[in-house]
Design an enzyme around this catalytic site. Structure first.
Site, PDB file in Angstrom:
ATOM      1  N   GLY A  48      23.569  15.410 -33.039  1.00 40.23           N
ATOM      2  CA  GLY A  48      23.066  14.218 -32.346  1.00 40.23           C
ATOM      3  C   GLY A  48      22.775  13.208 -33.430  1.00 40.23           C
ATOM      4  N   GLU A  49      21.549  12.767 -33.490  1.00 38.50           N
ATOM      5  CA  GLU A  49      21.136  11.820 -34.531  1.00 38.50           C
ATOM      6  C   GLU A  49      19.813  12.324 -35.102  1.00 38.50           C
ATOM      7  OE1 GLU A  49      20.768   9.264 -37.216  1.00 38.50           O
ATOM      8  OE2 GLU A  49      22.595   9.195 -36.006  1.00 38.50           O
ATOM      9  N   SER A  50      19.848  12.722 -36.367  1.00 36.54           N
ATOM     10  CA  SER A  50      18.686  13.429 -36.919  1.00 36.54           C
ATOM     11  C   SER A  50      17.432  12.564 -36.965  1.00 36.54           C
ATOM     12  CB  SER A  50      19.011  13.973 -38.311  1.00 36.54           C
ATOM     13  OG  SER A  50      19.377  12.927 -39.186  1.00 36.54           O
ATOM     14  N   CYS A  80      25.262  20.080 -37.592  1.00 37.49           N
ATOM     15  CA  CYS A  80      25.306  18.657 -37.936  1.00 37.49           C
ATOM     16  C   CYS A  80      23.892  18.064 -38.052  1.00 37.49           C
ATOM     17  CB  CYS A  80      26.211  17.915 -36.956  1.00 37.49           C
ATOM     18  SG  CYS A  80      26.827  16.365 -37.635  1.00 37.49           S
ATOM     19  N   ARG A 109      23.376  12.854 -45.685  1.00 37.74           N
ATOM     20  CA  ARG A 109      23.738  12.371 -44.344  1.00 37.74           C
ATOM     21  C   ARG A 109      24.998  11.524 -44.419  1.00 37.74           C
ATOM     22  NH1 ARG A 109      19.881   8.765 -41.714  1.00 37.74           N
ATOM     23  NH2 ARG A 109      21.069   9.143 -39.834  1.00 37.74           N
ATOM     24  N   ILE A 138      31.722  15.238 -37.260  1.00 36.65           N
ATOM     25  CA  ILE A 138      31.504  13.923 -36.649  1.00 36.65           C
ATOM     26  C   ILE A 138      30.319  13.249 -37.357  1.00 36.65           C
ATOM     27  CG2 ILE A 138      30.997  12.664 -34.509  1.00 36.65           C
ATOM     28  CD1 ILE A 138      32.052  15.253 -33.038  1.00 36.65           C
ATOM     29  N   ARG A 139      30.609  12.214 -38.133  1.00 35.34           N
ATOM     30  CA  ARG A 139      29.575  11.573 -38.968  1.00 35.34           C
ATOM     31  C   ARG A 139      28.685  12.639 -39.602  1.00 35.34           C
ATOM     32  NH1 ARG A 139      29.735   8.907 -34.467  1.00 35.34           N
ATOM     33  NH2 ARG A 139      27.651   9.473 -33.765  1.00 35.34           N
ATOM     34  N   HIS A 182      30.769  21.002 -35.747  1.00 32.58           N
ATOM     35  CA  HIS A 182      30.340  21.209 -34.351  1.00 32.58           C
ATOM     36  C   HIS A 182      31.081  22.378 -33.701  1.00 32.58           C
ATOM     37  CE1 HIS A 182      28.013  17.459 -33.676  1.00 32.58           C
ATOM     38  NE2 HIS A 182      28.741  17.043 -34.694  1.00 32.58           N
ATOM     39  N   GLU A 184      30.431  23.899 -31.113  1.00 32.61           N
ATOM     40  CA  GLU A 184      30.336  23.852 -29.649  1.00 32.61           C
ATOM     41  C   GLU A 184      31.455  23.012 -29.036  1.00 32.61           C
ATOM     42  OE1 GLU A 184      28.693  22.087 -31.689  1.00 32.61           O
ATOM     43  OE2 GLU A 184      28.369  20.079 -30.885  1.00 32.61           O
TER      44      GLU A 184
HETATM   45  N1  GLN Z   1      24.986  11.324 -38.684  1.00 33.58           N
HETATM   46  C1  GLN Z   1      24.089  12.032 -37.816  1.00 33.58           C
HETATM   47  C2  GLN Z   1      22.698  12.125 -38.425  1.00 33.58           C
HETATM   48  O1  GLN Z   1      22.464  11.678 -39.483  1.00 33.58           O
HETATM   49  C3  GLN Z   1      24.590  13.411 -37.484  1.00 33.58           C
HETATM   50  C4  GLN Z   1      25.833  13.330 -36.634  1.00 33.58           C
HETATM   51  C5  GLN Z   1      26.043  14.477 -35.741  1.00 33.58           C
HETATM   52  O2  GLN Z   1      25.141  15.299 -35.480  1.00 33.58           O
HETATM   53  N2  GLN Z   1      27.209  14.553 -35.158  1.00 33.58           N
HETATM   54  O3  GLN Z   1      21.836  12.644 -37.816  1.00 33.58           O
END
Ligand code: GLN
Length: 208
Positions: A48-50, A80, A109, A138-139, A182, A184
């Protein structure tokens, strides 16, 4: 015997992880509240987004209870953003971003470059039989350094050109494992299965 396991359900790829765990036969439940955390024997921290997850952990009064469970040896599996949260240190994080510190690693990150939205590779993963794991990044972060107690489970293949080559992207320390990618998203539940075996072993007292 299948002890209940949770997926941290504040933000991110929650249904995908619940599906993968259930496909392995687990009693998988979303965890949003401290009382729900109390009921599970292991926890998946999704991507997600940490920075957002960090804020939500605080807002939902889960930060300290989660730290406490991890200190007490609860198995966890971070993917992630989940890996970033579990790390001792995040480079390029926000200064107010909380770290759970369950893995003695430093992560970077968005390490593959902010413009690199996604990247895929086949990885050999220690402990996973039956051929390589298709890894979707993914990112994603990568792991810059690991402490003594940390086992490296996978690296980006040396055949991948550029700065990602050879970078550590899956680790384990005691009952806690994490992947920068990921698992999942691919329909391959072998990493979830590995995590569930660790949960069962911990519940049965088969691990130190
Ligand atoms: N870039 C996101 C972060 O810094 C992580 C991306 C992801 O979980 N797919 O949290």
């Amino acid at each position: 015997m299948s002890p209940p396991v949770g997926v941290l359900a504040l933000q991110g790829n929650v249904p995908e992880h619940l599906d993968a765990l259930r496909a392995c036969g687990a009693d998988a439940r979303p965890v949003r509240r401290p009382a729900e955390l109390d009921e599970v024997a292991g926890l998946v921290l999704p991507g997600g987004e940490s920075t957002t997850l960090s804020k939500l952990l605080e807002a939902f009064d889960l930060l300290e209870p989660l730290r406490e469970r991890l200190r007490a040896g609860m198995p966890a599996f971070g993917s992630c953003a989940g890996m970033i949260l579990l790390a001792r240190e995040a480079v390029d994080g926000r200064p107010d971003q909380h770290q759970l510190g369950a893995l003695d690693i430093t992560v970077r990150r968005n390490a593959f470059g902010r413009q690199v939205q996604s990247f895929e590779a086949d990885l050999a993963v220690t402990g996973i039989a039956g051929g390589p794991v298709r890894a979707v990044f993914i990112r994603a972060p990568w792991v810059e350094s690991v402490g003594r107690g940390v086992e490296v489970l996978a690296r980006v293949p040396g055949s991948v050109p550029g700065p990602a080559s050879g970078k550590v992207v899956a680790v384990r320390q005691g009952a806690v494992m994490a992947t920068a990618f990921h698992p999942e998203q691919t329909g391959d539940a072998r990493l979830h299965d590995l995590f569930l075996r660790r949960v069962r072993d911990t519940v049965l007292g088969l691990t130190s």
